[in-house]
Design a protein around this motif. Structure first.
Motif, PDB file in Angstrom:
ATOM      1  N   THR A  76      92.207   1.383  22.870  1.00  0.00           N
ATOM      2  CA  THR A  76      91.725   0.167  22.149  1.00  0.00           C
ATOM      3  C   THR A  76      90.651  -0.664  22.981  1.00  0.00           C
ATOM      4  OG1 THR A  76      93.560   0.161  20.930  1.00  0.00           O
ATOM      5  CG2 THR A  76      92.315  -1.824  20.947  1.00  0.00           C
ATOM      6  N   SER A  77      91.068  -0.801  24.140  1.00  0.00           N
ATOM      7  CA  SER A  77      90.096  -1.563  25.340  1.00  0.00           C
ATOM      8  C   SER A  77      88.979  -0.657  25.419  1.00  0.00           C
ATOM      9  CB  SER A  77      90.928  -1.773  26.359  1.00  0.00           C
ATOM     10  OG  SER A  77      90.180  -2.720  27.475  1.00  0.00           O
ATOM     11  N   GLU A  78      89.248   0.480  25.897  1.00  0.00           N
ATOM     12  CA  GLU A  78      88.087   1.238  26.015  1.00  0.00           C
ATOM     13  C   GLU A  78      87.167   1.356  24.864  1.00  0.00           C
ATOM     14  OE1 GLU A  78      87.510   5.757  27.753  1.00  0.00           O
ATOM     15  OE2 GLU A  78      89.729   4.861  28.101  1.00  0.00           O
ATOM     16  N   GLU A  79      87.665   1.417  23.638  1.00  0.00           N
ATOM     17  CA  GLU A  79      86.752   1.731  22.529  1.00  0.00           C
ATOM     18  C   GLU A  79      85.927   0.271  22.445  1.00  0.00           C
ATOM     19  OE1 GLU A  79      87.350   3.081  17.770  1.00  0.00           O
ATOM     20  OE2 GLU A  79      88.987   1.680  18.746  1.00  0.00           O
ATOM     21  N   ARG A  80      86.614  -0.835  22.341  1.00  0.00           N
ATOM     22  CA  ARG A  80      86.072  -2.039  22.521  1.00  0.00           C
ATOM     23  C   ARG A  80      84.793  -1.929  23.330  1.00  0.00           C
ATOM     24  NH1 ARG A  80      89.992  -5.490  23.644  1.00  0.00           N
ATOM     25  NH2 ARG A  80      91.022  -4.877  21.613  1.00  0.00           N
ATOM     26  N   GLU A  81      85.109  -1.745  24.630  1.00  0.00           N
ATOM     27  CA  GLU A  81      83.947  -1.825  25.464  1.00  0.00           C
ATOM     28  C   GLU A  81      82.855  -0.892  25.185  1.00  0.00           C
ATOM     29  OE1 GLU A  81      85.713  -0.773  29.349  1.00  0.00           O
ATOM     30  OE2 GLU A  81      87.222  -2.539  29.542  1.00  0.00           O
ATOM     31  N   LEU A  82      83.064   0.270  24.752  1.00  0.00           N
ATOM     32  CA  LEU A  82      82.250   1.332  24.379  1.00  0.00           C
ATOM     33  C   LEU A  82      81.189   0.599  23.168  1.00  0.00           C
ATOM     34  CD1 LEU A  82      80.994   4.183  24.626  1.00  0.00           C
ATOM     35  CD2 LEU A  82      82.819   4.968  23.049  1.00  0.00           C
ATOM     36  N   THR A  83      82.180   0.042  22.010  1.00  0.00           N
ATOM     37  CA  THR A  83      81.499  -0.509  21.190  1.00  0.00           C
ATOM     38  C   THR A  83      80.222  -1.656  21.540  1.00  0.00           C
ATOM     39  OG1 THR A  83      83.271  -0.055  19.723  1.00  0.00           O
ATOM     40  CG2 THR A  83      81.600  -1.902  19.043  1.00  0.00           C
ATOM     41  N   GLU A  84      80.788  -2.348  22.489  1.00  0.00           N
ATOM     42  CA  GLU A  84      79.922  -3.567  23.210  1.00  0.00           C
ATOM     43  C   GLU A  84      78.835  -2.768  23.783  1.00  0.00           C
ATOM     44  OE1 GLU A  84      82.560  -5.933  25.376  1.00  0.00           O
ATOM     45  OE2 GLU A  84      83.758  -6.513  23.749  1.00  0.00           O
ATOM     46  N   LYS A  85      78.843  -1.563  24.432  1.00  0.00           N
ATOM     47  CA  LYS A  85      77.829  -1.118  25.075  1.00  0.00           C
ATOM     48  C   LYS A  85      76.758  -0.442  24.141  1.00  0.00           C
ATOM     49  CE  LYS A  85      80.182   0.204  29.378  1.00  0.00           C
ATOM     50  NZ  LYS A  85      80.790   1.561  30.143  1.00  0.00           N
ATOM     51  N   ARG A  86      77.387  -0.346  22.948  1.00  0.00           N
ATOM     52  CA  ARG A  86      76.208   0.436  21.840  1.00  0.00           C
ATOM     53  C   ARG A  86      74.881  -0.198  21.819  1.00  0.00           C
ATOM     54  NH1 ARG A  86      78.207   2.825  16.062  1.00  0.00           N
ATOM     55  NH2 ARG A  86      76.197   3.988  15.925  1.00  0.00           N
ATOM     56  N   ALA A  87      74.888  -1.439  21.616  1.00  0.00           N
ATOM     57  CA  ALA A  87      73.666  -2.051  21.436  1.00  0.00           C
ATOM     58  C   ALA A  87      72.565  -1.916  22.742  1.00  0.00           C
ATOM     59  CB  ALA A  87      73.822  -3.593  21.337  1.00  0.00           C
ATOM     60  N   THR A  88      73.162  -1.558  23.995  1.00  0.00           N
ATOM     61  CA  THR A  88      72.249  -1.702  25.148  1.00  0.00           C
ATOM     62  C   THR A  88      71.903  -0.195  25.411  1.00  0.00           C
ATOM     63  OG1 THR A  88      74.147  -1.848  26.715  1.00  0.00           O
ATOM     64  CG2 THR A  88      73.230  -3.752  26.000  1.00  0.00           C
ATOM     65  N   LEU A  89      72.707   0.818  24.881  1.00  0.00           N
ATOM     66  CA  LEU A  89      72.482   2.075  25.511  1.00  0.00           C
ATOM     67  C   LEU A  89      71.436   3.131  24.389  1.00  0.00           C
ATOM     68  CD1 LEU A  89      76.145   3.049  26.270  1.00  0.00           C
ATOM     69  CD2 LEU A  89      74.461   2.615  27.730  1.00  0.00           C
ATOM     70  N   ASP A  90      71.034   3.916  24.982  1.00  0.00           N
ATOM     71  CA  ASP A  90      70.313   4.826  24.243  1.00  0.00           C
ATOM     72  C   ASP A  90      70.939   5.354  23.258  1.00  0.00           C
ATOM     73  OD1 ASP A  90      67.849   6.684  23.941  1.00  0.00           O
ATOM     74  OD2 ASP A  90      69.287   8.241  24.706  1.00  0.00           O
TER      75      ASP A  90
END
Length: 190
Positions: A76-90
């Motif tokens: 859940t923590s890893e998914e949250r971090e991935l979701t937060e990175k979505r806006a900044t990633l290609d």
């Protein structure tokens, strides 16, 4: 009328069998009868052997459940971090990270499912070992009663409690086999 007649015949037959057992000096609590009944689930659950097995399986199940909760929190923590990175990633980079995360989740799920199946298989194996270990004890009770068959009590429509040997079998199994801890037990984990 037929039911009353059946009860009368059963009572007379069991009364004669109980009298014969007393007259021959059989073990108190074991009636002499061609037919005996046993409640296998209760025999297993209430014996020292079954109680030890249940305790072990509960412990292993608790460990797997705790591990599942820990893994779930991490994911859940890893998914949250991935979701937060979505806006900044290609988008392609995010897709690769999301696919890797999904593969990790699927792999962990397979591992945890395998552990749960292993506990189920261990349970079945230990029940079979209990049957093998307790069979000579139950056969001795059968010989003492002069019985030709022991029936599972749940499969009967009607029977008298006097032919139920479950309590006597539990006592003897506990005395002769104990908790069965001497038997080899493989770990539940694959």
């Amino acid at each position: 009328m037929i039911r009353a007649l059946r009860h009368l015949v059963l009572a007379l037959g069991l009364g004669l069998a109980a009298g014969a057992a007393s007259a021959q000096g059989a073990d108190p609590g074991i009636v002499e009868s061609d037919f005996l009944t046993i409640e296998f689930d209760r025999l297993f659950a209430e014996s020292a052997y079954g109680e030890r097995v249940a305790e072990r399986l509960e412990q292993e199940g608790t460990e797997i459940a705790a591990e599942n909760r820990r893994i779930e929190a991490e994911l859940t923590s890893e998914e949250r971090e991935l979701t937060e990175k979505r806006a900044t990633l290609d988008p392609m980079e995010f897709r690769a990270l999301a696919d890797a995360f999904d593969q990790k989740v699927q792999g962990l799920r397979r591992e945890q499912d395998a552990k749960a199946r292993a506990v189920g298989e261990l349970s079945e194996r230990l029940r079979r070992e209990f049957i093998t270990a307790s069979e000579p004890v139950i056969e001795q009770i059968m010989r003492e009663a002069g019985a030709v068959v022991i029936l599972e009590k749940r499969s009967l429509f009607l029977s008298a409690d006097v032919i139920d040997i479950t309590d006597a079998a539990i006592a003897r199994i506990d005395a002769e086999i104990g908790d069965g801890s001497e038997a080899s037990e493989a770990p539940a984990q694959p």
